[in-house]
Write an enzyme that holds these catalytic residues in place. Structure first.
Site, PDB file in Angstrom:
ATOM      1  N   GLY A  15     -14.486 -43.839 -35.204  1.00 40.20           N
ATOM      2  CA  GLY A  15     -15.465 -43.590 -36.256  1.00 40.20           C
ATOM      3  C   GLY A  15     -15.600 -44.767 -37.195  1.00 40.20           C
ATOM      4  O   GLY A  15     -15.640 -44.610 -38.413  1.00 40.20           O
ATOM      5  N   SER A  17     -18.075 -47.057 -37.489  1.00 38.00           N
ATOM      6  CA  SER A  17     -19.401 -47.611 -37.763  1.00 38.00           C
ATOM      7  C   SER A  17     -19.780 -47.532 -39.231  1.00 38.00           C
ATOM      8  O   SER A  17     -20.569 -48.352 -39.717  1.00 38.00           O
ATOM      9  CB  SER A  17     -20.464 -46.888 -36.917  1.00 38.00           C
ATOM     10  OG  SER A  17     -20.476 -45.494 -37.205  1.00 38.00           O
ATOM     11  N   GLY A  19     -18.479 -45.871 -43.461  1.00 41.50           N
ATOM     12  CA  GLY A  19     -17.519 -45.188 -44.329  1.00 41.50           C
ATOM     13  C   GLY A  19     -16.099 -45.686 -44.245  1.00 41.50           C
ATOM     14  O   GLY A  19     -15.823 -46.891 -44.176  1.00 41.50           O
ATOM     15  N   ASP A  57     -16.849 -41.141 -27.623  1.00 44.72           N
ATOM     16  CA  ASP A  57     -17.145 -39.796 -28.103  1.00 44.72           C
ATOM     17  C   ASP A  57     -15.846 -39.015 -28.034  1.00 44.72           C
ATOM     18  O   ASP A  57     -15.350 -38.701 -26.938  1.00 44.72           O
ATOM     19  CB  ASP A  57     -18.219 -39.137 -27.237  1.00 44.72           C
ATOM     20  CG  ASP A  57     -18.642 -37.770 -27.763  1.00 44.72           C
ATOM     21  OD1 ASP A  57     -17.987 -37.261 -28.693  1.00 44.72           O
ATOM     22  OD2 ASP A  57     -19.624 -37.207 -27.238  1.00 44.72           O
ATOM     23  N   SER A 135      -6.544 -37.328 -42.917  1.00 48.18           N
ATOM     24  CA  SER A 135      -6.621 -35.935 -43.338  1.00 48.18           C
ATOM     25  C   SER A 135      -7.513 -35.859 -44.574  1.00 48.18           C
ATOM     26  O   SER A 135      -8.572 -36.489 -44.632  1.00 48.18           O
ATOM     27  CB  SER A 135      -5.216 -35.392 -43.606  1.00 48.18           C
ATOM     28  OG  SER A 135      -5.260 -34.049 -44.021  1.00 48.18           O
ATOM     29  N   TYR A 149     -13.848 -26.541 -42.632  1.00 49.21           N
ATOM     30  CA  TYR A 149     -13.449 -27.944 -42.730  1.00 49.21           C
ATOM     31  C   TYR A 149     -12.001 -28.045 -43.201  1.00 49.21           C
ATOM     32  O   TYR A 149     -11.201 -28.811 -42.635  1.00 49.21           O
ATOM     33  CB  TYR A 149     -14.371 -28.679 -43.700  1.00 49.21           C
ATOM     34  CG  TYR A 149     -14.013 -30.136 -43.882  1.00 49.21           C
ATOM     35  CD1 TYR A 149     -14.319 -31.071 -42.902  1.00 49.21           C
ATOM     36  CD2 TYR A 149     -13.367 -30.580 -45.036  1.00 49.21           C
ATOM     37  CE1 TYR A 149     -13.984 -32.414 -43.047  1.00 49.21           C
ATOM     38  CE2 TYR A 149     -13.023 -31.914 -45.200  1.00 49.21           C
ATOM     39  CZ  TYR A 149     -13.335 -32.824 -44.205  1.00 49.21           C
ATOM     40  OH  TYR A 149     -12.996 -34.143 -44.362  1.00 49.21           O
ATOM     41  N   LYS A 153      -8.469 -29.692 -41.365  1.00 52.27           N
ATOM     42  CA  LYS A 153      -7.564 -30.671 -41.967  1.00 52.27           C
ATOM     43  C   LYS A 153      -6.150 -30.100 -42.126  1.00 52.27           C
ATOM     44  O   LYS A 153      -5.155 -30.831 -41.974  1.00 52.27           O
ATOM     45  CB  LYS A 153      -8.118 -31.139 -43.312  1.00 52.27           C
ATOM     46  CG  LYS A 153      -9.403 -31.955 -43.179  1.00 52.27           C
ATOM     47  CD  LYS A 153      -9.234 -33.150 -42.264  1.00 52.27           C
ATOM     48  CE  LYS A 153     -10.468 -34.022 -42.191  1.00 52.27           C
ATOM     49  NZ  LYS A 153     -10.284 -35.187 -41.284  1.00 52.27           N
TER      50      LYS A 153
END
Length: 274
Positions: A15, A17, A19, A57, A135, A149, A153
């Site tokens: 992940g 790409s 943030g 993915d 987390s 959500y 976590k």
């Protein structure tokens, strides 16, 4: 380790790409790592100096196996895995279908487990490695109107701490990084419950406003990225690292405040009836 190290360690960031993942890839590169970043469409990812992007993915067994095999073939090792890929979800727990709930766990929990299972044989073989799982403070506390959500976590927390005990003897550590609210577009990118119920409408709107307000004061992703680097490089790492002042305060309060007082504060902060 420095950027001049002739044999830099290899870090794999999922992940990456945008943030937190993108910031982590940048900071790990600055710390001297060879960094592979992943996204679902690497060809459309904005380039980042020193980072090679590959397709991944995390909900696909085949995609995970292909990615890890390519990294091992080309770089010979994985020293650090940062399991950052994830998806937000909000709304009352009852409002989310089982299908939507499963999809959230598929990315946030099983994606983490897939990646971990794929790299662990290589880390055990080399006798060293760090797995850094992203987390959240919502893995520590109740989260009204973000129950699914928060459940993902909490699952990552229990999985990571348990796994860390299993793999320590093989030179591998599993470490949790727990951010607070971070400027990643969470409020606009999170999926909302797919089966809304009128009984929850008013409180759902309040929850939406609270998230929007919190994001206005959110930490920059670099704050979290620097903690990820610490988790990846500390000689004697802790199991948990909070990232940002809010996360630190929440973690401390969760440990020290009596549960009745903590429960009352949760309801107050979320504007729930007493």
């Amino acid at each position: 380790m420095t950027s001049q190290d002739p044999n830099p360690q290899v870090a794999l960031v999922t992940g990456a790409s945008t943030g937190i993942g993108r910031a982590a890839a940048r900071e790990l590169t600055a710390a001297g790592f060879t960094v592979i970043g992943t996204s679902r469409n690497a060809g459309r990812t904005e380039p980042l100096a020193g980072v090679e992007f590959l397709d991944l993915d995390v909900v696909s067994d085949e995609s995970v196996a292909t990615l890890v095999s390519e990294v091992i073939e080309r770089f010979g090792r994985v020293d650090v895995l940062v399991n950052n890929a994830g998806a937000g979800m909000a709304g009352a727990a009852e409002e989310s279908s089982i299908g939507q709930t499963k999809a959230s766990f598929e990315t946030n929990v099983f994606g983490t487990i897939r990646m971990t299972n794929a790299v662990l044989p290589h880390m055990r073989a080399q006798g060293a490695g760090r797995i850094v799982n992203i987390s959240s403070i919502l893995g520590l506390i109740p989260a009204p109107y973000m129950a699914v959500y928060a459940a993902t976590k909490h699952a990552v927390e229990g999985y990571s701490e348990s796994l860390d005990h299993e793999v320590r003897e093989h030179g591998v550590r599993v470490i949790l990084v727990e951010p607070g609210y971070t400027s990643t577009g969470f409020d606009t990118n999170a999926a909302w419950s797919d089966s809304p119920i009128p009984a929850y409408a008013r409180q759902r709107d309040i929850a939406r406003d609270l998230v929007t307000s919190a994001m206005e004061k959110a930490d920059d992703p670099t704050v979290v990225a620097k903690v990820i680097v610490a988790a990846a490089t500390d000689a004697n790492p802790r199991v948990r690292y909070t990232a940002g002042s809010l996360a630190g305060r929440v973690s401390t309060l969760r440990r020290l405040v009596p549960w009745r007082a903590f429960d009352k504060q949760i309801r107050k902060l979320n504007q729930l009836p007493a």
